[in-house]
Motif scaffolding. Structure first.
Motif, mmCIF file in Angstrom:
data_model
loop_
_atom_site.group_PDB
_atom_site.id
_atom_site.type_symbol
_atom_site.label_atom_id
_atom_site.label_comp_id
_atom_site.label_asym_id
_atom_site.label_seq_id
_atom_site.Cartn_x
_atom_site.Cartn_y
_atom_site.Cartn_z
ATOM 1 N N ARG A 7 0.844 -1.177 0.000
ATOM 2 C CA ARG A 7 0.000 0.000 0.000
ATOM 3 C C ARG A 7 0.882 1.230 0.000
ATOM 4 N N ARG A 8 0.433 2.259 -0.678
ATOM 5 C CA ARG A 8 1.235 3.469 -0.757
ATOM 6 C C ARG A 8 1.298 4.151 0.592
ATOM 7 N N LEU A 10 1.545 7.325 2.952
ATOM 8 C CA LEU A 10 1.093 8.708 2.881
ATOM 9 C C LEU A 10 1.671 9.486 4.042
ATOM 10 N N HIS A 174 -8.152 -3.447 -3.625
ATOM 11 C CA HIS A 174 -7.104 -2.513 -3.171
ATOM 12 C C HIS A 174 -6.189 -2.058 -4.302
ATOM 13 N N CYS A 176 -4.357 0.763 -6.292
ATOM 14 C CA CYS A 176 -3.862 2.117 -6.051
ATOM 15 C C CYS A 176 -3.089 2.631 -7.262
ATOM 16 N N PRO A 229 -8.891 2.359 -0.653
ATOM 17 C CA PRO A 229 -7.488 1.963 -0.771
ATOM 18 C C PRO A 229 -6.591 3.180 -0.987
ATOM 19 N N CYS A 230 -5.523 3.246 -0.199
ATOM 20 C CA CYS A 230 -4.531 4.326 -0.327
ATOM 21 C C CYS A 230 -5.147 5.713 -0.224
ATOM 22 N N GLU A 232 -7.520 6.974 -1.858
ATOM 23 C CA GLU A 232 -7.724 7.505 -3.207
ATOM 24 C C GLU A 232 -9.156 7.244 -3.687
ATOM 25 N N SER A 251 -11.815 8.334 4.368
ATOM 26 C CA SER A 251 -10.802 8.188 3.318
ATOM 27 C C SER A 251 -9.971 9.426 3.048
ATOM 28 N N HIS A 290 1.489 3.570 8.400
ATOM 29 C CA HIS A 290 2.135 3.774 7.108
ATOM 30 C C HIS A 290 3.038 5.003 7.115
ATOM 31 N N SER A 294 7.117 5.181 6.725
ATOM 32 C CA SER A 294 7.742 5.920 5.630
ATOM 33 C C SER A 294 8.911 6.755 6.123
#
Length: 413
Positions: A7-8, A10, A174, A176, A229-230, A232, A251, A290, A294
């Motif tokens: 998953r990205r 953020l 999911h 992205c 998802p993500c 987005e 979201s 997340h 990162s």
């Protein structure tokens, strides 16, 4: 865990506030689980008989147990501190994180939101039933669970609902990025939601399991919100969510720690992930594992093991920094979104558990689900909520809560 970590990440940047020292007070939480109900992962709670729905995968057993009764805030009273812990793609794998955090919730009288990915109830052998928008039949960026994990996930979902937790949705595949959900139309989102509900309400047919009791709720009625998802694709989700009668969306990325309002013409409560002070730094991160991963390990789930303990403490203190800024400030609800993952040795799971324990020591803290928060917000005087929304992050009323909410609160009954 097949694909759940893809998953990205953020992040958000802004000025940070300092973490004040912790002080223990008596806890005032919003939900208590009965000792007669399971907290050990078996999912064998007894429930009153209900009307079976469809193939018997679900049943209408009436109102959900262990729901706090919402009441209007008395005039001049400081709001309680709401904290919502939510879990994306909730599933029970060998790490047993779903059952672990049901136990943590029970220990602290907490309500939580579990965002279930619909395909976590669909065997890989039946993936041809999933028709994701703009993708090949059966495609999924998070894969499919093994049958034994589907079996365990269904047990956890059933037990969690009986304990008062919310079962929302993280949709299905999911997808992205450039070819993902950001390109979906409102009609695509409706298809994705209908398929998620279909998988959850037909698990008995799709899995062939005969040794599990039905899920004790009508998912089509219980489902009132989710997280994309993500983070987005929300713009085209919202019209569909409103048309389906959903109450909220979780979201949005990078929200501030302010009292929530509504979007989509006042039909949907907006519960974003929030920018919170990143412990030890002068900038902020999103209130999710997340974002911290990162910054700590460049997004790698297998970062430097020698730094895991320091990162765990930093993650815990970041959650607590967001909590203290709200608790000592405007009392805006704190939203924390995480995943059942063992990234960087499971430090984020440990950080969450430690943070919950410390937050629970404060007076007038209520750990609730998003659905329970909606019920409380909708029970309030709109004039009170408007005043609360004027308070910026970390700012309590200059003249005190009694003066600030006295006039608006006096009109409520």
């Amino acid at each position: 865990m097949s694909g759940m970590s893809r998953r990205r990440v953020l992040t958000a940047g802004a000025a940070a506030g300092a973490l004040a020292p912790l002080a223990a007070c008596s806890a005032g939480t919003g939900l208590r689980s009965s000792a007669a109900e399971p907290v050990d992962g078996t999912g064998t709670a007894q429930v009153r008989p209900g009307r079976l729905i469809g193939d018997g995968s679900t049943a209408d057993t009436g109102a959900q147990p262990h729901q706090p009764a919402p009441a209007r805030l008395p005039a001049g009273r400081r709001p309680p501190q709401f904290v919502v812990f939510s879990w994306d793609g909730a599933g029970e794998l060998s790490s047993r994180l779903f059952s672990r955090f049901r136990k943590v919730a029970a220990d602290h009288g907490a309500g939580m939101t579990f965002f279930l990915s619909g395909i976590y109830t669909l065997p890989a052998s039946r993936k041809h039933l999933y028709r994701p928008p703009l993708h090949p039949v059966g495609a999924s960026d998070i894969g499919y669970l093994a049958d034994r994990h589907i079996h365990a996930t269904l047990q956890q979902v059933r037990a969690a609902w009986l304990e008062g937790h919310e079962i929302g949705t993280h949709f299905n595949g999911h997808f992205c990025g450039a070819s993902g959900v950001r390109n979906w139309s409102p009609a695509d989102w409706r298809s994705e939601i209908e398929q998620a509900v279909d998988f959850v309400t037909k698990w008995r047919t799709n899995t062939g399991f005969t040794d599990l009791a039905p899920l004790p709720f009508d998912y089509g009625k219980e489902l009132t919100g989710g997280r994309t998802p993500c983070l987005e694709g929300r713009a085209n989700l919202l019209p569909t969510a409103a048309a389906l009668g959903w109450k909220y969306d979780a979201s949005s990325p990078g929200g501030l720690q302010v009292w929530p309002g509504k979007v989509q013409g006042g039909r949907i409560w907006d519960f974003p992930l929030q920018s919170i002070p990143f412990a030890g730094h002068s900038f902020q991160v999103l209130s999710t594992d997340h974002s911290m991963m990162s910054h700590q390990s460049g997004g790698s789930p297998l970062g430097d093991r020698a730094r895991h303990d320091a990162w765990r403490v930093q993650a815990r203190d970041t959650y607590l920094a967001g909590f203290r800024r709200a608790y000592d400030g405007n009392r805006a609800p704190l939203f924390i979104g995480n995943h059942f993952e063992r990234w960087n040795g499971g430090i984020y799971m440990d950080a969450v558990e430690e943070a919950i324990g410390r937050m629970a020591a404060y007076e007038d803290v209520r750990f609730v689900s998003f659905k329970q928060l909606v019920a409380w917000l909708e029970a309030q005087d709109p004039a009170v909520l408007r005043k609360l929304r004027t308070l910026p992050p970390g700012r309590s009323p200059a003249g005190g809560w009694a003066e600030f909410l006295g006039a608006a609160g006096s009109r409520s009954s």
